[in-house]
Design a protein around this motif. Structure first.
Motif, PDB file in Angstrom:
ATOM      1  N   THR A 172      -1.969  -1.184  -5.509  1.00 45.49           N
ATOM      2  CA  THR A 172      -1.942   0.130  -4.863  1.00 45.49           C
ATOM      3  C   THR A 172      -1.354   0.061  -3.462  1.00 45.49           C
ATOM      4  OG1 THR A 172      -4.218  -0.201  -4.098  1.00 45.49           O
ATOM      5  CG2 THR A 172      -3.912   0.990  -6.182  1.00 45.49           C
ATOM      6  N   SER A 173      -0.879  -1.120  -3.087  1.00 43.52           N
ATOM      7  CA  SER A 173      -0.298  -1.307  -1.762  1.00 43.52           C
ATOM      8  C   SER A 173       0.899  -2.238  -1.874  1.00 43.52           C
ATOM      9  CB  SER A 173      -1.332  -1.930  -0.823  1.00 43.52           C
ATOM     10  OG  SER A 173      -0.703  -2.477   0.328  1.00 43.52           O
ATOM     11  N   ASP A 175       1.581  -4.445  -0.008  1.00 42.74           N
ATOM     12  CA  ASP A 175       1.154  -5.762   0.458  1.00 42.74           C
ATOM     13  C   ASP A 175       0.465  -6.565  -0.640  1.00 42.74           C
ATOM     14  OD1 ASP A 175       2.031  -5.213   3.093  1.00 42.74           O
ATOM     15  OD2 ASP A 175       0.166  -4.130   3.504  1.00 42.74           O
TER      16      ASP A 175
END
Length: 430
Positions: A172-173, A175
């Motif tokens: 969801t990121s 990163d």
């Protein structure tokens, strides 16, 4: 009495002279109602993929209302006829003022295009407003031959219903993106626990495959454009890994070897993910039999997508180059371009419009926008060479099919494609 009659006669003559002067002014060719501007008609050759033509017509009406001396005449043609239409108009000595252009045609008409940077503070100032990954497409010989109108990106759509059933959480990121091996493991889990028949369907195009190539640090053509680079270590690795995804049963061979439509397969609800592009957000809007979304692509050595898009080009030798440039400047402003892309469900190429308030798929579009912002320059540098790429792209597709089928090794296959690329480059120099 005679004196009064004489005064009336003189007055009548003066009135008639004034009326004649007004009439002549109205008939004066090339003058507008405001500020003595000349009346012009801008022929705008246009093709549509969806509803963007209707959106542009509304924008044109607004522009004409603000610029009484300008009429924009939209000439709509099917995309397959675009290049022929433009070549016919140019060879006939009547080029259009404007055209909507795809990446495929940019290079073909570069010599006939107006340099949009010349009247907009120079090429660096002009291009600074658009995302960097598009620059190799529309900057030719240090001239801005067109202006980006919308941008496309390759990316990953997935079946939320199947993932939830399997208990697999997508990144969801940016990163926390998966590696390709982590992604493969996740696909196998969705197949085993979620009931997916297939893990991933991948569009049958070299363009989509090349995303993997760039993520692994490769490229199709050397940075200086003089020779093939597709058969280096990264290119061979990309072909080998693509074959492995098929061998492991994650990608069905029915798409690349059997011609099955990946869109139709994903719509059945039995496929975990679809490796396609942001345009599928609009295409899949009507799916109701399962939940779906967009997540970040896996990464290789680096993250990367492959940018594409549509552009507005103004043509030389029309007599209305300034007015055409002014119109392009208008439709590529933040306000107008954002409206156009928001309503058409396109991605904006402007750096300041990465997040638009879409009526549908806002968060999904932002993921694709992030993929573009993490795209390596090699992607556009390769695919912008549209006088060379079409001469080898079909060979690349066929060779990848042969690698998947086990008819050739990845190394031998990429060496064969490299020879075709080298020949295309050599022919270009003749």
């Amino acid at each position: 009495m005679k004196k009064a009659t004489k005064i009336v006669s003189i007055a009548m003559v003066l009135v008639l002279m004034a009326l004649m002067s007004i009439a002549c002014a109205k008939k004066e060719p090339g003058t507008g109602a405001a500020g003595g501007q000349k009346n012009v008609t801008l022929d705008f050759v246009w093709f549509s993929d969806g509803n963007e033509g209707d959106i542009m017509k509304g924008i044109i009406k607004e522009y004409e209302a603000k610029n009484a001396n300008v009429k924009v005449n939209m000439i709509e043609v099917p995309y397959k006829d675009l290049s022929t239409k433009l070549k016919t108009m140019i060879s006939g000595g009547k080029p259009p003022a404007l055209a909507r252009i795809s990446t495929t045609e940019l290079g073909a008409f570069a010599n006939q295009a107006v340099d949009l940077g010349a009247s907009n503070g120079g090429v660096e100032t002009y291009t600074a407003q658009f995302i960097d990954s598009l620059k190799p497409y529309y900057v030719v010989n240090n001239k801005a031959i067109a202006a980006p109108m919308d941008v496309t990106a390759n990316g990953l759509l997935y079946n939320k219903t199947l993932f939830d059933k399997a208990g697999v959480k997508v990144p969801t990121s940016p990163d926390a993106v998966w590696t390709w091996d982590e992604f493969s493991a996740a696909m196998k889990q969705v197949m085993e626990k979620g009931g997916a028949k297939y893990g991933l369907v991948w569009d049958l195009t070299p363009h989509r495959w090349s995303t993997l190539l760039y993520q692994l640090g490769g490229r199709m053509i050397s940075p200086d454009g003089t020779k093939a680079a597709i058969n280096n270590e990264a290119g061979v690795q990309a072909a080998e890994y693509f074959k492995k995804l098929h061998n492991d049963g994650i990608i069905p061979v029915s798409v690349w070897l059997g011609g099955e439509n990946p869109n139709n397969l994903f719509r059945t609800g039995t496929v975990a993910a679809h490796f396609a592009g942001n345009w599928m957000i609009s295409n899949y809007k009507d799916i109701t039999n399962f939940e779906w979304g967009v997540t970040y692509m896996p990464k290789g050595k680096v993250r990367s997508s492959v940018p594409g898009g549509k552009f507005a080009m103004a043509f030389q030798k029309t007599g209305v180059e300034k007015e055409a440039t002014d119109f392009i400047n208008y439709i590529t402003t933040k306000e107008v371009n954002s409206k156009y892309n928001k309503e058409a469900l396109f991605l904006s190429p402007r750096k300041d419009s990465a997040k638009l308030d879409y009526a549908f798929g806002k968060e999904m579009m932002e993921v694709f926008s992030n993929e573009l912002n993490n795209t390596v320059p090699a992607a556009a540098e390769d695919w912008s060479k549209q006088t060379i790429v079409p001469k080898f792209s079909n060979d690349l597709k066929t060779t990848l099919m042969e690698v998947i089928a086990g008819k050739t090794t990845a190394k031998d296959g990429m060496d064969k494609v490299a020879k075709v690329i080298d020949k295309a480059i050599a022919d270009e120099k003749k």
